[in-house]
Design a protein around this motif. Structure first.
Motif: not given
Length: 101
Positions: A55-61, A24-27
């Motif tokens: 996102f499915d993976t850490q790299d994508e995020a 998860i990417l949160e501001f």
């Protein structure tokens, strides 16, 4: 604005690891919340606080944050061992301690 990339922990109401594989990417909050004097509701002028990307993976995020120029802080997950238990284990004959009330 700083963002946080993390993988959520399991909730207290679940025994498995469902919904803990996505990243998860949160501001982070840019401004403090305020209380509306008329209704008593909590409000904020920070609209990015409502954005939550998965996102499915850490790299994508991480790639998404770098592609869009978002400063981020990466939180590595702390894995706890999954201990599988069954109700029948309470009454097993190979228990180390006898079962009592």
């Amino acid at each position: 604005m700083l963002a946080r990339i993390y993988r959520p922990a399991k909730t207290a109401m679940q025994s498995g690891r469902a919904k803990t594989t996505a990243w998860i990417l949160e501001f982070m909050p840019a401004s403090a919340r305020f209380i509306d004097p008329l209704m008593g509701w909590t409000g904020s002028t920070d609209m990015k606080g409502q954005v939550r990307l998965t996102f499915d993976t850490q790299d994508e995020a991480v790639a998404y944050a770098e592609r869009h120029g978002i400063a981020f802080r990466l939180q590595e997950p702390q894995e706890a061992p999954l201990i599988l238990k069954a109700y029948a284990d309470n009454f097993a004959t190979h228990r180390k301690q006898p079962w009592t009330h």
